[in-house]
Design an enzyme around this catalytic site. Sequence first.
Site, PDB file in Angstrom:
ATOM      1  N   GLY A 187       1.028  -1.009  -0.106  1.00  0.00           N
ATOM      2  CA  GLY A 187       0.043   0.076  -0.072  1.00  0.00           C
ATOM      3  C   GLY A 187       0.851   1.248   0.089  1.00  0.00           C
ATOM      4  O   GLY A 187       1.918   1.394   0.937  1.00  0.00           O
ATOM      5  N   THR A 188       0.397   2.147  -1.005  1.00  0.00           N
ATOM      6  CA  THR A 188       1.322   3.296  -1.044  1.00  0.00           C
ATOM      7  C   THR A 188       0.695   4.197  -1.933  1.00  0.00           C
ATOM      8  O   THR A 188      -0.324   4.147  -2.577  1.00  0.00           O
ATOM      9  CB  THR A 188       2.849   2.863  -1.686  1.00  0.00           C
ATOM     10  OG1 THR A 188       3.670   4.266  -1.328  1.00  0.00           O
ATOM     11  CG2 THR A 188       2.811   2.593  -2.650  1.00  0.00           C
TER      12      THR A 188
END
Length: 228
Positions: free
Chosen positions: A5-6
């Site tokens: 996740g980013t």
Amino acid sequence: MLAHGTTTLGFAFQGGVIAAADTRSSCSGLVACPASPKVLPIHSHLVGTTSGTLADCVLWKHILARVLRLYQFRHRRRLSRGGAAKLLSHMLHPFKGTELYVAATLCGWDGVMRVIYVCSDGLRLHGDLFSVGSESPYAYSILDSSVYWGMSVQEATEVAREAMYRATYRDAYSGNNVDLYHDKGWSRRERENLKEEYYREKERERERVAERNAEKKAILKSDDGEII
């Protein structure tokens, strides 16, 4: 299993190129590190925003930086941003279909202000605006409506901060801080904690509610000043 996740972004405008990313790294649904650098300087005129497995991204950043440095020693000039993207694409392509996961946006200045997206299957895309990561759709909602060529550096910075805040607010795997770089001899803004933007947004929301309430009271007042 790793949970990726980013949120990262990069875009070009008349004042240069902006690159920004959050700093939260996650693993198996947990926050592994709240202060991971995801905008990685490659040399003085080139940085890359990274999304994917952090260890893979850092490793390939070092490999690319080493190869570009050797090229500069041999030819006494820097390889262009497009050449660096093509080189990275060719190096990553043999790993297509493996567990390698790297998605990078190369941002730099070499006479042409554009950004280039490269991912671990060898794909290479040229453009003026990219956002990569789990919450990039939220960032695009701000960038697509606000970015234009003639904007100032201040406006570009504010748009990038707003896009990062809106994206990370909706994503448990993005957040903590935002790193923001501006091109034309890279300058880095001081790392900013996104919770400060959250508090500012709440304050703006309270002010808007107070203004709406005041307008409603003004409308409901009778001619003699009494509230109906």
